[in-house]
Scaffold this active site. Sequence first.
Site, PDB file in Angstrom:
ATOM      1  N   ASP A  14      46.927  33.957  50.819  1.00 22.46           N
ATOM      2  CA  ASP A  14      47.302  33.058  49.727  1.00 22.46           C
ATOM      3  C   ASP A  14      47.563  33.862  48.452  1.00 22.46           C
ATOM      4  OD1 ASP A  14      47.574  30.886  47.964  1.00 22.46           O
ATOM      5  OD2 ASP A  14      46.046  29.739  49.029  1.00 22.46           O
ATOM      6  N   HIS A  16      48.371  32.207  45.381  1.00 23.88           N
ATOM      7  CA  HIS A  16      48.332  31.274  44.246  1.00 23.88           C
ATOM      8  C   HIS A  16      47.353  31.782  43.186  1.00 23.88           C
ATOM      9  CE1 HIS A  16      50.113  28.705  47.359  1.00 23.88           C
ATOM     10  NE2 HIS A  16      50.709  28.124  46.350  1.00 23.88           N
TER      11      HIS A  16
END
Length: 143
Positions: A14, A16
């Site tokens: 990930d 983000h």
Amino acid sequence: MDKKKLVIGVIGADVHAVGISILQHAFEDAGFDVTNLGVMVSQEEYISAAIETGADAILVSSLYGHGELDCRGLRDKCNEAGLKDILLYVGGNIVVGKQPFDEVEKRFKAMGFDRVFGPGTAPETTIAALYEDFDMEAPNTED
């Protein structure tokens, strides 16, 4: 009183980054000592950082939906590393698709997480849970 130490980061592949920065500032403003590992963090990196900093909790964030796979076995690895008492929190978009949150929460708790937070949880909700789990008084924020 010593500040409670948190290790935070975004697990797995990930990337983000915005949310974890917001959480870092919110937790610091709430009186915690925060080590932010950033994005694409492995289970081993969380554990190493927790040992190195003497952390009281590991907070795992995930937004890309694969948190369930990324988090499997984390509690066992913590236990093996001597972190049996560390608080484990997970939150964000932690599963693929729309699933009833109570079922998702049950699965993560079965994996050894102390608290599970769904998408869009306000930082204040997590902070309140930390105060509760650490048996801390919320600081007086009035000027």
